[in-house]
Design a protein around this motif. Structure first.
Motif, PDB file in Angstrom:
ATOM      1  N   ALA A 139      -4.881  -4.945  -3.985  1.00  0.00           N
ATOM      2  CA  ALA A 139      -5.994  -5.980  -3.495  1.00  0.00           C
ATOM      3  C   ALA A 139      -5.638  -6.122  -2.039  1.00  0.00           C
ATOM      4  N   ALA A 140      -4.246  -6.199  -1.596  1.00  0.00           N
ATOM      5  CA  ALA A 140      -4.253  -6.478   0.028  1.00  0.00           C
ATOM      6  C   ALA A 140      -4.459  -5.024   0.662  1.00  0.00           C
ATOM      7  N   GLN A 141      -4.025  -4.092  -0.135  1.00  0.00           N
ATOM      8  CA  GLN A 141      -4.556  -2.583   0.626  1.00  0.00           C
ATOM      9  C   GLN A 141      -5.909  -2.446   0.664  1.00  0.00           C
ATOM     10  N   SER A 142      -6.706  -2.917  -0.539  1.00  0.00           N
ATOM     11  CA  SER A 142      -8.061  -2.635  -0.438  1.00  0.00           C
ATOM     12  C   SER A 142      -8.914  -3.458   0.506  1.00  0.00           C
ATOM     13  N   LEU A 143      -8.381  -4.559   0.865  1.00  0.00           N
ATOM     14  CA  LEU A 143      -8.816  -5.437   1.664  1.00  0.00           C
ATOM     15  C   LEU A 143      -8.463  -5.426   3.146  1.00  0.00           C
ATOM     16  N   GLY A 144      -7.753  -4.374   3.527  1.00  0.00           N
ATOM     17  CA  GLY A 144      -7.331  -4.224   4.722  1.00  0.00           C
ATOM     18  C   GLY A 144      -6.178  -4.824   5.388  1.00  0.00           C
ATOM     19  N   PHE A 145      -5.577  -5.634   4.336  1.00  0.00           N
ATOM     20  CA  PHE A 145      -4.432  -6.424   4.840  1.00  0.00           C
ATOM     21  C   PHE A 145      -3.051  -5.802   5.325  1.00  0.00           C
ATOM     22  N   THR A 146      -3.200  -4.821   4.421  1.00  0.00           N
ATOM     23  CA  THR A 146      -1.954  -3.793   4.678  1.00  0.00           C
ATOM     24  C   THR A 146      -2.118  -2.208   4.670  1.00  0.00           C
ATOM     25  N   ALA A 147      -1.518  -1.572   5.473  1.00  0.00           N
ATOM     26  CA  ALA A 147      -1.825  -0.206   5.664  1.00  0.00           C
ATOM     27  C   ALA A 147      -1.766   0.681   4.241  1.00  0.00           C
ATOM     28  N   LYS A 148      -0.800   0.166   3.452  1.00  0.00           N
ATOM     29  CA  LYS A 148      -0.281   0.939   2.259  1.00  0.00           C
ATOM     30  C   LYS A 148       0.123  -0.196   1.227  1.00  0.00           C
ATOM     31  N   ARG A 149       0.360   0.199   0.004  1.00  0.00           N
ATOM     32  CA  ARG A 149       0.654  -0.607  -0.971  1.00  0.00           C
ATOM     33  C   ARG A 149       2.261  -1.143  -0.719  1.00  0.00           C
ATOM     34  N   VAL A 150       2.279  -2.434  -0.678  1.00  0.00           N
ATOM     35  CA  VAL A 150       3.771  -3.123  -0.509  1.00  0.00           C
ATOM     36  C   VAL A 150       4.315  -3.593  -1.762  1.00  0.00           C
ATOM     37  N   ASN A 151       5.626  -3.281  -1.953  1.00  0.00           N
ATOM     38  CA  ASN A 151       6.293  -3.696  -3.005  1.00  0.00           C
ATOM     39  C   ASN A 151       6.797  -4.777  -2.625  1.00  0.00           C
ATOM     40  N   LEU A 152       6.172  -6.024  -3.344  1.00  0.00           N
ATOM     41  CA  LEU A 152       6.531  -7.519  -3.037  1.00  0.00           C
ATOM     42  C   LEU A 152       7.869  -7.833  -3.527  1.00  0.00           C
ATOM     43  N   LEU A 153       8.227  -7.128  -4.414  1.00  0.00           N
ATOM     44  CA  LEU A 153       9.520  -7.574  -5.006  1.00  0.00           C
ATOM     45  C   LEU A 153      10.964  -6.625  -4.710  1.00  0.00           C
ATOM     46  N   ALA A 154      10.492  -5.923  -3.328  1.00  0.00           N
ATOM     47  CA  ALA A 154      11.735  -5.122  -2.760  1.00  0.00           C
ATOM     48  C   ALA A 154      12.132  -5.847  -1.686  1.00  0.00           C
ATOM     49  N   ASP A 155      11.896  -7.026  -1.435  1.00  0.00           N
ATOM     50  CA  ASP A 155      12.614  -7.931  -0.247  1.00  0.00           C
ATOM     51  C   ASP A 155      12.898  -9.234  -0.906  1.00  0.00           C
ATOM     52  N   PHE A 156      13.884  -9.655  -0.359  1.00  0.00           N
ATOM     53  CA  PHE A 156      14.323 -10.931  -0.856  1.00  0.00           C
ATOM     54  C   PHE A 156      13.211 -12.116  -0.762  1.00  0.00           C
ATOM     55  N   ASP A 157      12.826 -12.120   0.595  1.00  0.00           N
ATOM     56  CA  ASP A 157      11.714 -13.349   1.238  1.00  0.00           C
ATOM     57  C   ASP A 157      10.545 -13.168   0.501  1.00  0.00           C
ATOM     58  N   THR A 158       9.747 -11.946   0.068  1.00  0.00           N
ATOM     59  CA  THR A 158       8.572 -11.782  -0.697  1.00  0.00           C
ATOM     60  C   THR A 158       8.775 -12.067  -2.200  1.00  0.00           C
ATOM     61  N   THR A 159       9.949 -11.522  -2.729  1.00  0.00           N
ATOM     62  CA  THR A 159      10.286 -11.977  -3.991  1.00  0.00           C
ATOM     63  C   THR A 159      10.457 -13.489  -4.367  1.00  0.00           C
ATOM     64  N   PHE A 160      11.150 -14.170  -3.561  1.00  0.00           N
ATOM     65  CA  PHE A 160      11.573 -15.325  -3.475  1.00  0.00           C
ATOM     66  C   PHE A 160      10.215 -16.483  -3.336  1.00  0.00           C
ATOM     67  N   TRP A 161       9.415 -16.197  -2.591  1.00  0.00           N
ATOM     68  CA  TRP A 161       8.375 -16.818  -2.423  1.00  0.00           C
ATOM     69  C   TRP A 161       7.096 -16.508  -3.421  1.00  0.00           C
ATOM     70  N   SER A 162       7.070 -15.350  -3.815  1.00  0.00           N
ATOM     71  CA  SER A 162       6.294 -15.098  -5.080  1.00  0.00           C
ATOM     72  C   SER A 162       6.590 -15.962  -6.076  1.00  0.00           C
ATOM     73  N   ILE A 163       7.781 -16.106  -6.429  1.00  0.00           N
ATOM     74  CA  ILE A 163       8.359 -16.722  -7.436  1.00  0.00           C
ATOM     75  C   ILE A 163       8.089 -18.343  -7.218  1.00  0.00           C
TER      76      ILE A 163
END
Length: 308
Positions: A152-176
């Motif tokens: 959805a983020a890629q479709s709406l233009g927020f990111t250039a490509k699909r981003v793995n939100l679970l590949a980085d500590f910060d995005t994983t932590f805040w997602s949880i």
């Protein structure tokens, strides 16, 4: 015909003492089911866990008594203390986040307006979903390929490509964190709502007539009168957060690079992956002592008028 007083060791027992003993016996009979449950499901398992912690207790084979060697090993276990530091950090962040959402929701839902019951039901609805089910749902939502958020983020233009939100500590932590707040804020809202409804409207009206502003009424009237309610909500939130496991196991599997391993996750790993049951029991006992200390500290701070 008058009844004769009962005799104990040759001395008559006064009727008042007889009635008091009957009341005590009746009270004991009423609380005995709860005592049996606590004894069966808490005291005995707790004693067994402590006994296991004094042994080298393999999954198969005969346990070997090793005194406090498991606790000595625990003191030198860097991964356990790293998991404890992460657990405390997570507890502080998620508790603040939950209250930051739950308190405004409680203030909003406390006032009588149209659709109030629908609002309360909608806010509370995620609570009925089990943590395991909620974690599975969010694991799918966070999936980089088949999930919802990244495409959805890629479709709406927020990111250039699909981003793995679970590949980085910060995005994983805040997602949880977001998932846990979504899941539990409604429960804390109901607890705080109960406290708000227990405050007399006469007290609020008196403060308003004395010229107190909305912020002054909230700070000087609402918060002090809700001290016990806040203490209950805090203890439940902190205790639940310190025992966090499902969301980190299902969504992140302790990753990335074991950066989201909680204390309970490490206990699970030692007990049911490595099958060091005695050592896992020792870890559990230490975590129990830490939880009791934190709960007692919270109660003392919130009971003391100067502790807030």
């Amino acid at each position: 015909m008058t009844s004769q007083p009962q005799i104990h060791n040759g001395v008559p027992i006064p009727r008042r003492n007889q009635r008091q003993r009957r009341k005590q016996l009746a009270g004991l009979l009423f609380v005995s089911p709860a005592l049996i449950l606590v004894l069966t499901f808490f005291v005995i398992p707790l004693g067994m866990a402590f006994w296991m912690s004094l042994h080298n207790w393999p999954l198969l084979g005969k346990p070997r008594f090793i005194w406090f060697n498991n606790y000595t090993r625990l003191a030198q276990d860097g991964q356990f203390w790293a998991s404890m530091r992460f657990t405390v950090y997570y507890t502080l962040v998620v508790t603040v986040a939950i209250f930051a959402v739950a308190f405004p929701l409680a203030l909003f839902a406390e006032k009588s307006r149209k659709l109030t019951k629908i609002y309360r039901t909608a806010f509370f609805l995620p609570v009925v979903v089990g943590f395991g089910s909620a974690s599975l749902l969010w694991a799918w939502l966070l999936d980089v390929d088949s999930g919802l958020f990244s495409p959805a983020a890629q479709s709406l233009g927020f990111t250039a490509k699909r981003v793995n939100l679970l590949a980085d500590f910060d995005t994983t932590f805040w997602s949880i964190i977001i998932m846990v707040v979504w899941k539990t804020a409604g429960f804390n809202m109901i607890i705080l709502l109960t406290g708000l409804q227990g405050i007399s409207t006469e007290v609020q009206e008196a403060a308003r007539m004395d010229g107190a502003s909305a912020w002054q009424r909230f700070r000087r009237v609402t918060l002090p009168l809700m001290r016990r309610t806040i203490a209950l909500a805090l203890i439940l939130s902190v205790s639940g957060s310190m025992l966090a496991f499902d969301q980190f196991y299902i969504i992140a599997d302790g990753g990335p690079q074991n950066s989201t391993v909680t204390a309970v996750y490490w206990i699970f790993s030692q007990s049911f992956v490595s099958f060091h049951l005695g050592y896992g029991s020792a870890l559990s006992m230490v975590l129990l002592v830490i939880l009791v200390f934190i709960s007692v500290l919270q109660l003392r701070l919130l009971r003391n008028p100067e502790g807030m």
